[in-house]
Write an enzyme that holds these catalytic residues in place. Sequence first.
Site, PDB file in Angstrom:
ATOM      1  N   THR A 255       0.738  -1.503  -0.059  1.00  0.00           N
ATOM      2  CA  THR A 255      -0.128   0.426   0.214  1.00  0.00           C
ATOM      3  C   THR A 255       0.942   1.196   0.103  1.00  0.00           C
ATOM      4  O   THR A 255       1.809   1.097   0.641  1.00  0.00           O
ATOM      5  CB  THR A 255      -0.892  -0.101   1.224  1.00  0.00           C
ATOM      6  OG1 THR A 255       0.195   0.316   2.700  1.00  0.00           O
ATOM      7  CG2 THR A 255      -2.172  -1.309   1.545  1.00  0.00           C
ATOM      8  N   ASP A 256       0.337   2.380  -0.488  1.00  0.00           N
ATOM      9  CA  ASP A 256       1.006   3.603  -0.464  1.00  0.00           C
ATOM     10  C   ASP A 256       0.967   3.932   1.427  1.00  0.00           C
ATOM     11  O   ASP A 256      -0.460   3.348   2.096  1.00  0.00           O
ATOM     12  CB  ASP A 256       0.359   4.187  -1.259  1.00  0.00           C
ATOM     13  CG  ASP A 256       1.154   5.917  -1.074  1.00  0.00           C
ATOM     14  OD1 ASP A 256       2.195   5.883  -1.021  1.00  0.00           O
ATOM     15  OD2 ASP A 256       0.728   6.678  -2.444  1.00  0.00           O
ATOM     16  N   ALA A 257       1.701   5.106   1.658  1.00  0.00           N
ATOM     17  CA  ALA A 257       1.027   5.060   2.823  1.00  0.00           C
ATOM     18  C   ALA A 257       0.334   5.147   3.731  1.00  0.00           C
ATOM     19  O   ALA A 257      -0.704   5.677   3.104  1.00  0.00           O
ATOM     20  CB  ALA A 257       2.094   6.504   3.221  1.00  0.00           C
ATOM     21  N   LEU A 258      -0.388   4.253   4.488  1.00  0.00           N
ATOM     22  CA  LEU A 258      -2.009   4.730   5.276  1.00  0.00           C
ATOM     23  C   LEU A 258      -2.026   5.540   5.875  1.00  0.00           C
ATOM     24  O   LEU A 258      -2.922   5.802   6.166  1.00  0.00           O
ATOM     25  CB  LEU A 258      -2.510   3.019   5.889  1.00  0.00           C
ATOM     26  CG  LEU A 258      -2.281   1.652   5.041  1.00  0.00           C
ATOM     27  CD1 LEU A 258      -2.466   0.913   6.026  1.00  0.00           C
ATOM     28  CD2 LEU A 258      -3.272   1.793   4.416  1.00  0.00           C
TER      29      LEU A 258
END
Length: 483
Positions: A255-258
């Site tokens: 994931t991209d940064a949550l």
Amino acid sequence: MGTDPGLRRLVLGTLLAAYPGRVPPDWAVDLVREGLAGHTLFGKNVHDPAQLAASTAALRAARPDVLVAIDEEGGDVTRLARATGSPYPGNAALGAVDDPALTERVYAAIGAELAALGITVGLAPVVDVNTADENPVIGTRSFGADPARVAVHSAAAVAGLQSTGVAACAKHFPGHGAATADSHHELPIVDVPPAVLRERDLPPFAAAIGAGVRSIMTAHIRVPALTGDDPATFSPAVLVDLLRHEYGFSGAVITDALEMKGAALAAGGVGPAAVRALAAGADLLCIGSEVDAALVERVAAEIVDALGDGRLGRARVEEAAGRTAALAARPRAAGTPTPAPTDLGYAAARRAVRVEGDVTGLGRPLVIQLHATSTIAEERVPWGLGPHLAGLEEVRVVAAETDAASLLGLAGTRPIVLVGRHLHRLPGGPHLVDALAATHPVTVVEMGWPGPWRPTGARAYVNTYGASHANGRAAAEVLGLAG
């Protein structure tokens, strides 16, 4: 976190954390020992190569297969060279040169540097097709606006980076290039039918998969036809049906940064975002940059709770942890990667410069650099011609707070070289440039995404396709101003 240590270790194996400072704190090392998949390094973690190598060695001592990831794209997004700017041009410049062999060499050089420092995952290349000139977060990070060209260079970048044993990560699926908002701050919408994605945005991902890319990063963008009201990071239709089934990707989905607003706001916090991403098909959850032990524990606890209340099935978490472990367990490159010639990046940046007009006979101009903000992805990294000028006067101004008359008075009889980034969308930028050029010889140096705008009356327009240290030197050389 409950009483099942095996369950806690399983959950930790899906998390990519981060830590503050230049030395991994005890909690960051302890979590690796307890099963944490790994850490992402940011600019705040980097001082010099010796320090960084010591940090990664400390993490590996806790567990040899720890994942150590970094956003090292070259060009405008660099962590290793945050003090000076990258010695390599970024994707837009490489796309402008359009020499896939050069792209592969540049990425192999970046990979060799990462491998030598003990970094195992390069969060690159960006394979988004930048079709929106107003895109605030991709821009020069993209190989260009043509899907076919971006696809060719995406495959070359993956091959180059992974030739060094460092895993590549193609980002941001299913394509962030048409967005006109920054997912760090809000949830961008790309409202097109899937057929448009397949034709415009997805060919580079297909090329990266064909090149054997070991990981792909999700985008916190909303594509209503596929994701409904949610970001792609939370969408099984995107991560399973499209990426896994249609495009045949079998590696790790990161994931991209949550912590980014595009995910955290949509889910009600980082913990719930982690659960939703896992449920949708993501494997490795990048928490973000502002991380401490308490946040890691909260996210892990949320996932454990979701396993207990049925929001998540254990088989899904085991699958995710297994793919993450496979990413970490891949063998390193045979032998030691060969360091690149020190001038590789600078020579590449020089090939990317495009000149419209006449740049001869500038003599000793006044150099004016217009202030431009940095995105969260870029962090604050020096840029411009300043470090490369041979004793010339340089002033730095804010376009919207500066009048042309004062700058013309300062210039006197000297020509002006005006340097900017994304001038077409800089508040006050186009107006100031046109006002100066109306009565004075002005050469404009664009170091961002160029767009269709051109200054009225300027003597020349120079486009570097990026603002790295290499791009700045290349522009200074082309203008005959380099020291």
